[in-house]
Design an enzyme around this catalytic site. Structure first.
Site, PDB file in Angstrom:
ATOM      1  N   GLY A  11       0.731  -1.220  -0.104  1.00 59.67           N
ATOM      2  CA  GLY A  11       0.093   0.083  -0.066  1.00 59.67           C
ATOM      3  C   GLY A  11       0.828   1.290  -0.116  1.00 59.67           C
ATOM      4  O   GLY A  11       0.309   2.348   0.456  1.00 59.67           O
ATOM      5  N   MET A  89      -3.739  -6.853  -7.446  1.00 56.12           N
ATOM      6  CA  MET A  89      -3.194  -7.697  -8.221  1.00 56.12           C
ATOM      7  C   MET A  89      -4.254  -8.892  -8.711  1.00 56.12           C
ATOM      8  O   MET A  89      -3.969  -9.820  -9.089  1.00 56.12           O
ATOM      9  CB  MET A  89      -2.126  -8.612  -7.347  1.00 56.12           C
ATOM     10  CG  MET A  89      -0.837  -7.784  -6.913  1.00 56.12           C
ATOM     11  SD  MET A  89      -0.460  -6.368  -8.183  1.00 56.12           S
ATOM     12  CE  MET A  89       1.163  -6.818  -8.551  1.00 56.12           C
ATOM     13  N   ASN A 106      -5.514   2.684 -13.093  1.00 57.17           N
ATOM     14  CA  ASN A 106      -4.545   1.606 -12.540  1.00 57.17           C
ATOM     15  C   ASN A 106      -3.047   2.199 -12.978  1.00 57.17           C
ATOM     16  O   ASN A 106      -2.961   3.171 -13.745  1.00 57.17           O
ATOM     17  CB  ASN A 106      -4.607   0.588 -13.234  1.00 57.17           C
ATOM     18  CG  ASN A 106      -3.679  -0.592 -13.274  1.00 57.17           C
ATOM     19  OD1 ASN A 106      -3.562  -0.989 -11.612  1.00 57.17           O
ATOM     20  ND2 ASN A 106      -2.848  -1.201 -13.972  1.00 57.17           N
ATOM     21  N   HIS A 108       1.108   1.076 -13.506  1.00 61.76           N
ATOM     22  CA  HIS A 108       1.914   0.278 -14.050  1.00 61.76           C
ATOM     23  C   HIS A 108       3.078   0.457 -13.937  1.00 61.76           C
ATOM     24  O   HIS A 108       3.451   1.541 -14.520  1.00 61.76           O
ATOM     25  CB  HIS A 108       1.370  -0.159 -15.307  1.00 61.76           C
ATOM     26  CG  HIS A 108       1.847  -1.325 -15.996  1.00 61.76           C
ATOM     27  ND1 HIS A 108       1.777  -2.493 -15.600  1.00 61.76           N
ATOM     28  CD2 HIS A 108       2.978  -1.504 -16.929  1.00 61.76           C
ATOM     29  CE1 HIS A 108       2.474  -3.628 -16.475  1.00 61.76           C
ATOM     30  NE2 HIS A 108       3.361  -2.921 -17.130  1.00 61.76           N
ATOM     31  N   GLU A 141     -10.654  -2.982 -20.939  1.00 63.35           N
ATOM     32  CA  GLU A 141     -10.968  -4.403 -20.824  1.00 63.35           C
ATOM     33  C   GLU A 141      -9.625  -5.268 -21.212  1.00 63.35           C
ATOM     34  O   GLU A 141      -9.288  -6.068 -20.452  1.00 63.35           O
ATOM     35  CB  GLU A 141     -12.151  -5.127 -21.822  1.00 63.35           C
ATOM     36  CG  GLU A 141     -13.417  -4.332 -21.023  1.00 63.35           C
ATOM     37  CD  GLU A 141     -14.627  -4.768 -22.014  1.00 63.35           C
ATOM     38  OE1 GLU A 141     -15.192  -3.848 -22.480  1.00 63.35           O
ATOM     39  OE2 GLU A 141     -14.801  -6.000 -22.195  1.00 63.35           O
ATOM     40  N   GLU A 142      -8.861  -4.704 -22.376  1.00 64.09           N
ATOM     41  CA  GLU A 142      -7.578  -5.260 -22.581  1.00 64.09           C
ATOM     42  C   GLU A 142      -6.573  -4.872 -21.271  1.00 64.09           C
ATOM     43  O   GLU A 142      -6.490  -3.737 -21.152  1.00 64.09           O
ATOM     44  CB  GLU A 142      -7.197  -4.921 -23.770  1.00 64.09           C
ATOM     45  CG  GLU A 142      -5.706  -5.490 -24.282  1.00 64.09           C
ATOM     46  CD  GLU A 142      -4.854  -5.038 -25.483  1.00 64.09           C
ATOM     47  OE1 GLU A 142      -5.712  -4.168 -26.376  1.00 64.09           O
ATOM     48  OE2 GLU A 142      -4.030  -5.168 -25.743  1.00 64.09           O
ATOM     49  N   VAL A 143      -5.794  -5.803 -20.742  1.00 65.25           N
ATOM     50  CA  VAL A 143      -4.876  -5.541 -19.815  1.00 65.25           C
ATOM     51  C   VAL A 143      -3.887  -4.631 -20.290  1.00 65.25           C
ATOM     52  O   VAL A 143      -3.363  -4.806 -21.204  1.00 65.25           O
ATOM     53  CB  VAL A 143      -4.544  -6.864 -19.249  1.00 65.25           C
ATOM     54  CG1 VAL A 143      -3.487  -6.560 -18.037  1.00 65.25           C
ATOM     55  CG2 VAL A 143      -5.369  -7.776 -18.826  1.00 65.25           C
ATOM     56  N   GLU A 171       9.219   4.961  -6.320  1.00 63.64           N
ATOM     57  CA  GLU A 171       9.148   6.662  -6.058  1.00 63.64           C
ATOM     58  C   GLU A 171       8.291   7.544  -7.229  1.00 63.64           C
ATOM     59  O   GLU A 171       7.651   8.369  -6.660  1.00 63.64           O
ATOM     60  CB  GLU A 171      10.740   7.078  -6.086  1.00 63.64           C
ATOM     61  CG  GLU A 171      11.349   6.454  -4.649  1.00 63.64           C
ATOM     62  CD  GLU A 171      12.920   6.904  -4.493  1.00 63.64           C
ATOM     63  OE1 GLU A 171      13.604   6.083  -3.897  1.00 63.64           O
ATOM     64  OE2 GLU A 171      13.194   7.710  -5.480  1.00 63.64           O
ATOM     65  N   GLU A 173       6.123   6.297  -9.111  1.00 65.06           N
ATOM     66  CA  GLU A 173       4.614   6.159  -9.044  1.00 65.06           C
ATOM     67  C   GLU A 173       4.015   6.987  -7.969  1.00 65.06           C
ATOM     68  O   GLU A 173       2.746   7.505  -8.112  1.00 65.06           O
ATOM     69  CB  GLU A 173       4.645   4.700  -8.504  1.00 65.06           C
ATOM     70  CG  GLU A 173       4.843   3.626  -9.439  1.00 65.06           C
ATOM     71  CD  GLU A 173       4.873   2.115  -8.933  1.00 65.06           C
ATOM     72  OE1 GLU A 173       4.401   1.831  -7.998  1.00 65.06           O
ATOM     73  OE2 GLU A 173       5.518   1.333  -9.701  1.00 65.06           O
TER      74      GLU A 173
HETATM   75  C1  GRF Z   1       3.815  -1.202  -7.554  1.00 66.18           C
HETATM   76  O1  GRF Z   1       5.109  -1.538  -7.936  1.00 66.18           O
HETATM   77  C2  GRF Z   1       2.903  -0.888  -8.686  1.00 66.18           C
HETATM   78  O2  GRF Z   1       3.747  -0.456  -9.974  1.00 66.18           O
HETATM   79  C3  GRF Z   1       2.418  -2.424  -9.058  1.00 66.18           C
HETATM   80  O3  GRF Z   1       2.081  -2.926  -7.566  1.00 66.18           O
HETATM   81  C4  GRF Z   1       2.884  -2.165  -6.660  1.00 66.18           C
HETATM   82  C5  GRF Z   1       2.143  -1.643  -5.710  1.00 66.18           C
HETATM   83  O4  GRF Z   1       2.912  -1.440  -4.531  1.00 66.18           O
HETATM   84  N1  GRF Z   1       0.934  -2.235  -9.658  1.00 66.18           N
HETATM   85  P1  GRF Z   1       2.102  -0.698  -3.276  1.00 66.18           P
HETATM   86  O5  GRF Z   1       1.243  -1.902  -2.796  1.00 66.18           O
HETATM   87  O6  GRF Z   1       1.483   0.366  -3.701  1.00 66.18           O
HETATM   88  O7  GRF Z   1       3.479  -0.719  -2.470  1.00 66.18           O
END
Ligand code: GRF
Length: 203
Positions: A11, A89, A106, A108, A141-143, A171, A173
């Site tokens: 998280g 996930m 989302n 990625h 719908e496509e991942v 970081e 993200e």
């Molecule tokens: C991150 O690396 C993100 O890119 C991927 O899952 C991870 C999530 O990490 N989707 P956290 O649970 O937010 O720390």
């Protein structure tokens, strides 16, 4: 905008979204955090921030449709208007994605469309790219193929391991996701019926 965040683990992205929503200027209010796994650290982070949590354990459901249906019911119960998948996930069914189109984001850990799927960081290392990054996109719908909202580039350093690269991407993200949440929550960015992204000021 009432935001629901779906998690599966640590998280840290959730934490970044929580910090963002605390800003007085934020258009986002996180009203519920849903995890598909019990006892994960992300749930503790939500509770510490005074946010309601729910666990919808996918192992207790006979089908993806039933699992997604329960998630949907919780989101409706809390009047959620925008859903952020923060390290969630599970692959969501087409029915769920259709219903939440334009309200489902989302993150990625690569510069999509490069390196879709799992272990994106490892794919980048194996491809020998010198720059990778992260992408926040509308879920389609496509991942890993929805309209892109925010990206941030991250350098690959010589000697990087999957772990060191993942840490550096994470970081980024933590900056990209809050920015994207704000853009959509404030209405600055929206998804048009034809799945194209519209930036309000450019309309
Ligand atoms: C991150 O690396 C993100 O890119 C991927 O899952 C991870 C999530 O990490 N989707 P956290 O649970 O937010 O720390």
């Amino acid at each position: 905008t009432r935001v629901g965040v779906l998690i599966s683990g640590t998280g840290t992205n959730l934490q970044a979204l929580i910090e963002q929503a605390k800003c007085s200027s934020s258009s986002a209010e996180i009203v519920v955090v849903i995890s598909n796994r019990p006892g994960v650290q992300g749930l503790k982070r939500a509770s510490l921030a005074g946010i309601q949590t729910r666990v919808v354990d996918h192992k207790l459901y006979g089908s993806r449709a039933e699992f997604d249906g329960t998630i949907d019911r919780v989101l409706e119960e809390f009047g959620v208007e925008l859903v952020c998948l923060a390290g969630f996930m599970r692959i969501l069914t087409g029915t769920f994605v259709k219903k939440w189109t334009g309200k489902l984001l989302n993150i990625h850990p690569s510069l999509l469309p490069s390196f879709k799927g799992v272990n994106a960081q490892k794919q980048a290392l194996q491809a020998g790219v010198r720059v990778t990054g992260c992408t926040v996109h509308f879920v389609a719908e496509e991942v890993d193929a929805g309209a892109i909202i925010v990206q941030e580039a991250v350098p690959v350093e010589v000697g990087d391991s999957e772990e060191s690269l993942s840490d550096r991407i994470r970081e980024a993200e933590h900056r990209a996701f809050p920015t994207a949440m704000e853009l959509v929550a404030s209405g600055a960015v929206q998804l048009r019926e034809d799945r194209h992204i519209v930036w309000k000021q450019q309309s």
